[in-house]
Design a protein around this motif. Structure first.
Motif: not given
Length: 100
Positions: A79-83, A87-88, A52-53, A96-99
């Motif tokens: 990220l959905t294109d990464i084999p 789940d994302i 996980a990251f 202004g914060r995105s995790v």
């Protein structure tokens, strides 16, 4: 004994009148349980790999909607294109914060 018994009653009556057989069956089940327990493989500290990251992006002064539309959604699409990515999850907050 003039009373009618169903099959469970007949089995119970058989074991009541044959106490040695009851003891033998009980001992057999106990030994079987001990052997089964000792033969079952056990691993006390299993190694679990759960890759996980987390990506955290700060954009001070931006609104939540701006960060969601310009950063979070495009990042999720990339990220959905990464084999292998299944789940994302993402959270976009005020300030202004995105995790992701």
């Amino acid at each position: 004994m003039s009373e009618k018994l169903n099959w469970t009653g007949k089995i119970a009556r058989y074991f009541i009148y044959n106490d040695r057989l009851t003891l033998l069956v009980g001992l057999f089940l106990f030994v079987w349980g001990v052997l089964s327990f000792s033969a079952t493989p056990k691993k006390y500290n299993p190694t679990i790999v759960a890759p996980a990251f987390r990506i955290t992006i700060e954009s001070p002064g931006s609104s939540r909607e701006e960060v969601l539309e310009q950063i979070t959604k495009p990042l999720e699409n990339v990220l959905t294109d990464i084999p292998g990515v299944e789940d994302i999850y993402s959270v976009t907050t005020h300030g202004g914060r995105s995790v992701v």
